[in-house]
Design an enzyme around this catalytic site. Structure first.
Site, PDB file in Angstrom:
ATOM      1  CB  SER A   1     -11.524   1.785  -0.549  1.00  0.00           C
ATOM      2  OG  SER A   1     -11.224   2.517  -1.718  1.00  0.00           O
TER       3      SER A   1
ATOM      4  CG  ASP B   1      -3.272   3.100  -3.778  1.00  0.00           C
ATOM      5  OD1 ASP B   1      -3.138   4.305  -3.481  1.00  0.00           O
ATOM      6  OD2 ASP B   1      -4.156   2.386  -3.271  1.00  0.00           O
TER       7      ASP B   1
ATOM      8  CG  HIS C   1      -6.909   4.123  -1.506  1.00  0.00           C
ATOM      9  ND1 HIS C   1      -6.465   3.271  -2.492  1.00  0.00           N
ATOM     10  CD2 HIS C   1      -8.247   3.892  -1.381  1.00  0.00           C
ATOM     11  CE1 HIS C   1      -7.474   2.562  -2.947  1.00  0.00           C
ATOM     12  NE2 HIS C   1      -8.563   2.919  -2.291  1.00  0.00           N
TER      13      HIS C   1
END
Length: 229
Positions: free
Chosen positions: A48, A201, A204
């Site tokens: 990701s 979070d 990221h």
């Protein structure tokens, strides 16, 4: 990758003949090179962090990197091969069909989800080694972006995990960057230290964090492309 384990469960190419297309790469390290080459395609294999999780279209690593390269006048296209949640095994499993004939070089950024799952470093090492072997077989230059383990798993685990990237890069002649998060801030030892450049979070980077990473990564891509035969 160095981070504290208060984590969200959301985790994270064919030789070419040189032809007559001239472009100038203006490198920040003061080396300007005019070369005759056809357009170069780089495949970014990752999770990701490569895919651009949580970001709007155009804000992820690959779109921003392509814009940076275009601004340098470089005829280079980076393909987004990031899959959110992918482990090193996942990246390996899709490698063969991902490396289409136009691919000239690779970026590999895998291992973060291996850490989240607590996989043993030997597992990650074996998978990444197989990726590098495949790239070597296809004569593709590779830029390997490493991860750094947290201390939660103990010093032996951290040492084994952190060392696998530089050791494999040296063994297979890959270009190496020690840490993805080091691209954002080379002085940061933990994403918590660059919270303003991270999404909520804590895992990221936000668009500004990705921009910082691209500013560091871009010159390394130009160097990588210089290895394309």
């Amino acid at each position: 990758m160095i981070f504290s384990f208060t984590l969200s469960p959301v985790a994270y190419g064919a030789l070419r003949c040189i032809r007559n297309l001239t472009f100038t790469l203006a490198l920040p390290f003061s080396v300007a090179t005019a070369v005759n080459a056809e357009s170069v395609t780089v495949f970014a294999l990752g999770d990701s962090l490569t895919a651009g999780y949580g970001l709007a279209d155009g804000e992820g690593l690959v779109p921003q990197l392509n814009l940076w390269l275009a601004d340098q006048g470089a005829d280079i296209t980076v393909l987004n091969g990031g899959v959110s949640g992918d482990t090193s095994a996942g990246g390996l499993s899709r490698l063969a069909w991902s490396l289409t004939p136009e691919v000239d070089a690779m970026i590999v950024t895998l291992g973060g989800n291996d850490l989240l799952r607590g996989l043993q470093p030997v597992v990650t090492r074996n998978n990444i080694e197989k990726i590098l072997v495949e790239a070597q077989t296809r004569a593709l230059p590779v830029l390997l972006i490493g991860m750094e383990a947290p201390g939660n798993f103990g010093p032996d685990y951290k040492t084994a995990f952190d060392q696998l990237y530089p050791e494999l890069a040296a063994q297979y002649g890959a270009q190496h960057i020690a840490s993805y998060f080091g691209l954002i801030d080379p002085d940061a030892t933990d994403p918590g230290q660059i919270a303003e450049l991270m999404q909520a979070d804590g895992i990221h980077p936000n668009a500004d964090g990705v921009k910082r990473a691209v500013e560091s990564l871009g010159p390394q891509i130009l160097k990588l492309v210089g290895q394309v035969d």
